[in-house]
Enzyme design. Structure first.
Site, PDB file in Angstrom:
ATOM      1  N   SER A 195       0.874  -1.175   0.000  1.00  0.00           N
ATOM      2  CA  SER A 195       0.000   0.000   0.000  1.00  0.00           C
ATOM      3  C   SER A 195       0.911   1.224   0.000  1.00  0.00           C
ATOM      4  O   SER A 195       2.104   1.115   0.309  1.00  0.00           O
ATOM      5  CB  SER A 195      -0.839  -0.029   1.284  1.00  0.00           C
ATOM      6  OG  SER A 195      -1.461   1.214   1.519  1.00  0.00           O
ATOM      7  N   TYR A 214      -1.925  -1.335  10.418  1.00  0.00           N
ATOM      8  CA  TYR A 214      -1.956  -1.561   8.957  1.00  0.00           C
ATOM      9  C   TYR A 214      -0.649  -1.057   8.336  1.00  0.00           C
ATOM     10  O   TYR A 214      -0.026  -1.749   7.521  1.00  0.00           O
ATOM     11  CB  TYR A 214      -3.160  -0.815   8.373  1.00  0.00           C
ATOM     12  CG  TYR A 214      -3.408  -1.016   6.896  1.00  0.00           C
ATOM     13  CD1 TYR A 214      -4.145  -2.105   6.428  1.00  0.00           C
ATOM     14  CD2 TYR A 214      -2.937  -0.099   5.951  1.00  0.00           C
ATOM     15  CE1 TYR A 214      -4.397  -2.277   5.071  1.00  0.00           C
ATOM     16  CE2 TYR A 214      -3.182  -0.259   4.594  1.00  0.00           C
ATOM     17  CZ  TYR A 214      -3.912  -1.341   4.162  1.00  0.00           C
ATOM     18  OH  TYR A 214      -4.155  -1.507   2.814  1.00  0.00           O
TER      19      TYR A 214
HETATM   20  N1  LIG Z   1      -8.784  -0.531  -1.230  1.00  0.00           N
HETATM   21  C1  LIG Z   1      -7.768   0.249  -0.933  1.00  0.00           C
HETATM   22  O1  LIG Z   1      -7.915   1.484  -0.810  1.00  0.00           O
HETATM   23  C2  LIG Z   1      -6.381  -0.322  -0.774  1.00  0.00           C
HETATM   24  C3  LIG Z   1      -5.281   0.551  -0.815  1.00  0.00           C
HETATM   25  C4  LIG Z   1      -3.994   0.030  -0.673  1.00  0.00           C
HETATM   26  C5  LIG Z   1      -3.816  -1.339  -0.514  1.00  0.00           C
HETATM   27  N2  LIG Z   1      -4.907  -2.157  -0.477  1.00  0.00           N
HETATM   28  C6  LIG Z   1      -4.662  -3.600  -0.321  1.00  0.00           C
HETATM   29  O2  LIG Z   1      -5.164  -4.272  -1.445  1.00  0.00           O
HETATM   30  C7  LIG Z   1      -5.481  -5.633  -1.110  1.00  0.00           C
HETATM   31  C8  LIG Z   1      -6.842  -6.001  -1.665  1.00  0.00           C
HETATM   32  O3  LIG Z   1      -7.835  -5.242  -1.016  1.00  0.00           O
HETATM   33  P1  LIG Z   1      -9.190  -4.760  -1.729  1.00  0.00           P
HETATM   34  O4  LIG Z   1      -9.102  -3.300  -1.824  1.00  0.00           O
HETATM   35  O5  LIG Z   1      -9.433  -5.558  -2.957  1.00  0.00           O
HETATM   36  O6  LIG Z   1     -10.235  -5.132  -0.579  1.00  0.00           O
HETATM   37  P2  LIG Z   1     -11.518  -6.118  -0.533  1.00  0.00           P
HETATM   38  O7  LIG Z   1     -11.973  -6.095   0.871  1.00  0.00           O
HETATM   39  O8  LIG Z   1     -12.474  -5.757  -1.611  1.00  0.00           O
HETATM   40  O9  LIG Z   1     -10.910  -7.549  -0.926  1.00  0.00           O
HETATM   41  C9  LIG Z   1     -10.062  -8.251  -0.075  1.00  0.00           C
HETATM   42  C10 LIG Z   1     -10.322  -9.734  -0.254  1.00  0.00           C
HETATM   43  O10 LIG Z   1      -9.396 -10.439   0.556  1.00  0.00           O
HETATM   44  C11 LIG Z   1     -10.090 -11.482   1.207  1.00  0.00           C
HETATM   45  N3  LIG Z   1      -9.426 -11.841   2.463  1.00  0.00           N
HETATM   46  C12 LIG Z   1      -9.306 -11.058   3.580  1.00  0.00           C
HETATM   47  N4  LIG Z   1      -8.688 -11.736   4.538  1.00  0.00           N
HETATM   48  C13 LIG Z   1      -8.407 -12.979   4.047  1.00  0.00           C
HETATM   49  C14 LIG Z   1      -7.784 -14.124   4.583  1.00  0.00           C
HETATM   50  N5  LIG Z   1      -7.345 -14.152   5.848  1.00  0.00           N
HETATM   51  N6  LIG Z   1      -7.638 -15.216   3.788  1.00  0.00           N
HETATM   52  C15 LIG Z   1      -8.098 -15.192   2.516  1.00  0.00           C
HETATM   53  N7  LIG Z   1      -8.712 -14.143   1.963  1.00  0.00           N
HETATM   54  C16 LIG Z   1      -8.872 -13.034   2.726  1.00  0.00           C
HETATM   55  C17 LIG Z   1     -11.485 -10.931   1.453  1.00  0.00           C
HETATM   56  O11 LIG Z   1     -12.426 -11.956   1.699  1.00  0.00           O
HETATM   57  C18 LIG Z   1     -11.736 -10.143   0.184  1.00  0.00           C
HETATM   58  O12 LIG Z   1     -12.343 -10.905  -0.811  1.00  0.00           O
HETATM   59  C19 LIG Z   1      -5.359  -5.705   0.405  1.00  0.00           C
HETATM   60  O13 LIG Z   1      -4.113  -6.290   0.746  1.00  0.00           O
HETATM   61  C20 LIG Z   1      -5.376  -4.255   0.835  1.00  0.00           C
HETATM   62  O14 LIG Z   1      -4.725  -4.036   2.052  1.00  0.00           O
HETATM   63  C21 LIG Z   1      -6.174  -1.693  -0.604  1.00  0.00           C
END
Ligand SMILES: NC(=O)c1ccc[n+]([C@@H]2O[C@H](COP(=O)([O-])OP(=O)(O)OC[C@H]3O[C@@H](n4cnc5c(N)ncnc54)[C@H](O)[C@@H]3O)[C@@H](O)[C@H]2O)c1
Length: 279
Positions: free
Chosen positions: A158, A171
């Protein structure tokens, strides 16, 4: 004409929705078959973010099949190494190989300053967002090495893995830790022509970001803030005048790093951040 990852197989965690689903679709569009892993259940202490469901994972599978690519799905928690290894082993047996690992699964919880963060929130965050990434790579790497074709590993960190913000210290710590994992794996696996890089998204339009809790965090001055209220403040984080990016913007970075176009790129923390790290 062949796709940019034609004939390769990619393991993607967190593939039921959001960025993980987008990565599955984008890589499949360019010729990859997919092993899609997701917990599909509530594990986070955060109340504002609805959990992904088995139907969500099935929808990802339908989207990939609609592109005439093969997909194997597994409902697994990335904290459970034995289950993860069994799912990856079975996926590789069915699809024949493994070339790409996208360790993307992650959660958001809490929202306090570090001194007030509960031990439960801290532990859950580290277990999923840091240890889960390590376990994902650990489960997949033996197949990359055994395949003898090199490989590409992309860890989702991130902007919060490169700079700090208040109220999400656990985080931030986990995502900085992902950079340490990325660099160490890159050093250890380079001899096998396995490249390891991380992606660093700014806000992405997925349920993890687009929820009531985040809107209140951005706009504590309003009683019921909505996306437009959040956009005004979120935009201030960036050089480009936008509040957030779309999942496909991250998928395009993952695709590039996964493809042979990036054949000599390893150890790179790649931002997709609308210039956030310049501020
Ligand atoms: N959305 C943002 O603004 C953002 C910004 C920077 C980084 N990220 C990172 O991007 C990645 C994806 O996030 P997203 O935005 O798609 O969110 P999201 O919540 O839409 O998707 C995350 C997915 O990961 C799955 N998940 C969570 N914990 C899990 C576990 N223990 N085992 C297996 N699956 C698990 C969830 O069920 C979900 O389907 C994450 O690592 C998040 O930290 C997100």
């Amino acid at each position: 004409m062949g796709g940019r990852v034609e004939g390769k197989v990619a393991l993607i965690t967190g593939a039921a929705r959001g960025q993980g689903r987008s990565h599955a679709v984008r890589l499949a569009q360019e010729g990859a078959d997919i092993i899609a892993v997701d917990v599909c259940a509530r594990i986070s202490s955060s109340k504002e973010i609805p959990a992904a469901t088995p139907d969500d994972l099935a929808e990802t599978a339908d989207l990939v099949k609609g592109l005439d690519r093969r997909i194997v799905t597994a409902q697994v928690d990335v904290r459970d190494f034995d289950a993860l290894k069994a799912a990856v082993d079975s996926g590789v047996e069915q699809l024949g190989r493994l070339d790409i690992i996208a360790a993307n699964a992650g959660i958001g919880n809490g929202g306090d300053t570090l001194d007030k963060t509960s031990e439960a929130d801290w532990q859950e965050m580290i277990d999923v967002n840091l240890s889960g990434v390590w376990k994902t790579v650990k489960a997949g790497v033996p197949h990359l090495i055994a395949g003898g074709n090199g490989g590409s590993i992309i860890l989702t960190s991130s902007v919060g893995g490169l700079k700090a913000y208040p109220h999400t210290g656990h985080y931030i710590a986990a995502k900085h830790g992902v950079v340490g994992l990325m660099r160490t794996f890159a050093v250890e696996l380079g001899q096998h022509f396995i490249r390891v890089n991380s992606v660093h998204p700014t806000n992405v339009n997925t349920p993890l970001f687009m929820n009531e809790g985040t809107m209140k965090l951005f706009r504590p001055d309003l009683e019921n803030p909505g996306p437009d209220d959040m956009a005004v403040v979120a935009q201030l984080m960036h050089v480009l005048p936008i509040g957030w990016v779309d999942p496909v913007d991250i998928s395009n970075a993952v695709l590039f790093l996964a493809s042979d176009e990036a054949r000599y790129i390893t150890g790179l923390p790649m931002t997709v951040d609308a210039g956030s790290c310049l501020k």
